[in-house]
Write an enzyme that holds these catalytic residues in place. Structure first.
Site, PDB file in Angstrom:
ATOM      1  N   HIS A 150      -3.408  -5.031   1.081  1.00  0.00           N
ATOM      2  CA  HIS A 150      -3.367  -5.389   2.649  1.00  0.00           C
ATOM      3  C   HIS A 150      -3.901  -7.121   3.047  1.00  0.00           C
ATOM      4  O   HIS A 150      -5.132  -7.190   2.857  1.00  0.00           O
ATOM      5  CB  HIS A 150      -3.778  -4.498   3.591  1.00  0.00           C
ATOM      6  CG  HIS A 150      -3.653  -3.511   4.083  1.00  0.00           C
ATOM      7  ND1 HIS A 150      -2.322  -2.453   3.954  1.00  0.00           N
ATOM      8  CD2 HIS A 150      -4.342  -2.212   3.316  1.00  0.00           C
ATOM      9  CE1 HIS A 150      -2.180  -1.669   3.932  1.00  0.00           C
ATOM     10  NE2 HIS A 150      -3.031  -1.029   3.292  1.00  0.00           N
TER      11      HIS A 150
ATOM     12  N   CYS B  23       0.830  -1.169   0.352  1.00  0.00           N
ATOM     13  CA  CYS B  23       0.245  -0.287  -0.123  1.00  0.00           C
ATOM     14  C   CYS B  23       0.538   1.081  -0.091  1.00  0.00           C
ATOM     15  O   CYS B  23       1.755   1.698  -1.203  1.00  0.00           O
ATOM     16  CB  CYS B  23      -1.281   0.012   1.047  1.00  0.00           C
ATOM     17  SG  CYS B  23      -2.147   1.315   0.751  1.00  0.00           S
TER      18      CYS B  23
END
Length: 503
Positions: free
Chosen positions: A421, A337
């Site tokens: 994630h 991310c």
């Protein structure tokens, strides 16, 4: 125990990281095992560790863990207000899973009346659907400078008439002073709801503690409902970076000849660092968080985790000397991310930092542009021939200009990047990824077959429930949930702090 409880209780704490989240999780699992339909609730959470629900709402990761403890699917009602700090002064305000504003502490007060009603609406919705709602406070209820606008501690307790248990962390020392002081600093109407104490993280002989328990009962008129012993290796989804200093999941002997050493950059605004817990669960994998490039010397895998402030943390990374170290290393690098965004050639950010065009590390053939709308998703895919389920939380959109696919992102040589994630919680994918990175690092490491991250998490939740069952006064807790705070609890003198009506 006789009839099953119906009602609510608020678990407050003398400090942040006193153990509120895990006590709530333990109570939820304890109740669920008895056939009670129970839900966790945190009216307002300040955390950079969040997750996405099945219906696309962003809530605190701790509430997702507590929902798992309760055996229910999490919703935005479990954490209707989430604050995500982007700097020391400003936070993104997420309401029922959607960001609505970026504000400083003073601007936030303009939202307070509206947000209090949002929180109460969510609480009432849960009370209608579930037998029991176990509420978690935030920080300490004795933060008297914040009491007037409080919606997470005594403000919620007063509005919903909740009995309150205060958890104290004895491992920090001074637990009796903290318990007494918490009650003493509250105004009388708040004190009337504080119904007892729980002492957490105790090591040693209970007999030596008992005189203190007897005295705090005599001084406050409130019982201690239990003493929870220290639990080694507890790692369940902490809310903030305070938890990074706690022990990670225990590791055992590697299946191959050598262990694998993972270094994770500890950004000032690190987010979703629980991505790394699954790595720590693998036998022979050692995970540590680092703040200087010298700590990368013996790393076999370097991870750039998520960040709430990508551009600011990228500047921190450069100032610390990590940029040169990452460019020079011959070991694998994984960006997740925000960390993935930092690996790009350029980052265009007029949204999060307002810095405009910024040079990235240039280790991946990608460019990034931040958009006002946040991506909140629960994607599914496949890599190494194995299914992968994950979640996404980001404003940055990554465009890939080369390399080879890696999950939703890309790979170039030894450098990997993804916005996903939770991908490492997929056991088969995680082992395949570790096997490849170990080979790239020249390590004779072979992931052990059979490690199940989900099973380890369930075992932790069961261990918490066992602590509650064995060390808390179950009938007294049931009575509080069902009947509320006892009438006529004694009021402590204010200790020099004038009590003024704040609600």
């Amino acid at each position: 125990m006789s009839a099953l409880p119906r009602g609510s209780v608020l678990i407050a704490g003398t400090t942040s990281d006193a153990g509120k989240s895990v006590v709530v999780a333990g109570i939820c699992r304890w109740l669920a095992r008895r056939g009670v339909r129970v839900a966790p609730f945190k009216a307002q959470n300040m955390s950079l560790n969040s997750m996405v629900t099945a219906d696309g709402a962003e809530i605190g990761r701790a509430q997702v863990m507590q929902a798992q403890a309760a055996g229910v699917e999490p919703t935005a009602h479990f954490n209707p207000i989430l604050l995500k700090p982007g700097s020391d002064r400003r936070s993104q305000v997420v309401v029922r899973g959607r960001p609505i504003a970026d504000v400083d502490a003073l601007e936030y007060y303009a939202f307070k009346d509206r947000l209090k009603e949002v929180a109460l609406e969510s609480y009432r919705a849960l009370r209608e659907e579930y037998d029991v709602v176990v509420c978690e406070g935030a920080g300490s209820p004795a933060e008297i400078n914040l009491r007037r606008g409080d919606i997470a501690n005594m403000g919620l307790a007063r509005a919903a008439d909740l009995p309150v248990l205060v958890v104290g962390d004895i491992d920090r020392g001074g637990v009796f002073a903290a318990l007494y002081g918490t009650v003493g600093l509250l105004e009388p109407a708040d004190q009337a709801l504080v119904s007892g104490f729980v002492i957490n993280k105790f090591r040693g002989a209970r007999e030596l503690l008992q005189p203190g328990i007897d005295q705090i009962t005599a001084l406050t008129g409130r019982p201690t409902l239990g003493v929870l012993p220290w639990l080694d290796g507890l790692w369940l989804d902490v809310e903030d970076s305070l938890g990074l200093d706690a022990a990670r999941p225990a590791t055992g002997t590697p299946h191959g000849e050598e262990p694998l050493r993972v270094a994770v950059l500890r950004f000032p605004r690190i987010s979703n660092f629980t991505d790394l817990d699954a790595l720590s669960c693998e036998p022979g994998v050692s995970v540590r968080f680092v703040t200087g490039p010298g700590e990368l010397a013996d790393a076999d895998l370097i991870v750039l985790p998520g960040s709430r402030a990508t551009v600011a943390d990228l500047a921190w990374l450069r100032d610390r000397g990590f940029a040169a170290a990452l460019a020079a290393t011959d070991k694998p690098v994984l960006g997740v991310c925000g960390g993935y965004q930092m690996l790009a050639r350029t980052i265009a950010d007029d949204v999060e930092s307002g810095k405009g065009m910024v040079e990235g590390l240039g280790l991946l053939p990608t460019t990034v542009r931040f958009e006002k709308d946040k991506v909140l998703a629960r994607p599914e895919g496949e890599h190494y021939g194995y299914p992968v389920r994950a979640y996404e939380i980001h404003h940055g959109r990554v465009t890939v200009h080369g390399g080879t696919p890696f999950l939703d992102g890309c790979r170039q040589g030894r450098v990997f990047g993804t916005t996903w994630h939770g991908a490492l919680e997929n056991d088969a994918f995680r082992r395949a990824f570790l096997a490849e990175t170990a080979e790239l690092a020249g390590r004779r490491f072979v992931p052990a077959p059979g490690t199940s991250f989900a099973a380890l998490r369930e075992a932790q939740l069961d261990a918490l429930a066992d602590l509650v069952a064995d060390h808390l006064d179950g009938p007294a807790l049931d009575a509080l949930i069902t009947s509320g705070a006892p009438a006529g609890l004694p009021l402590l003198p204010p200790g020099g702090v004038p009590h003024q009506p704040l609600s």
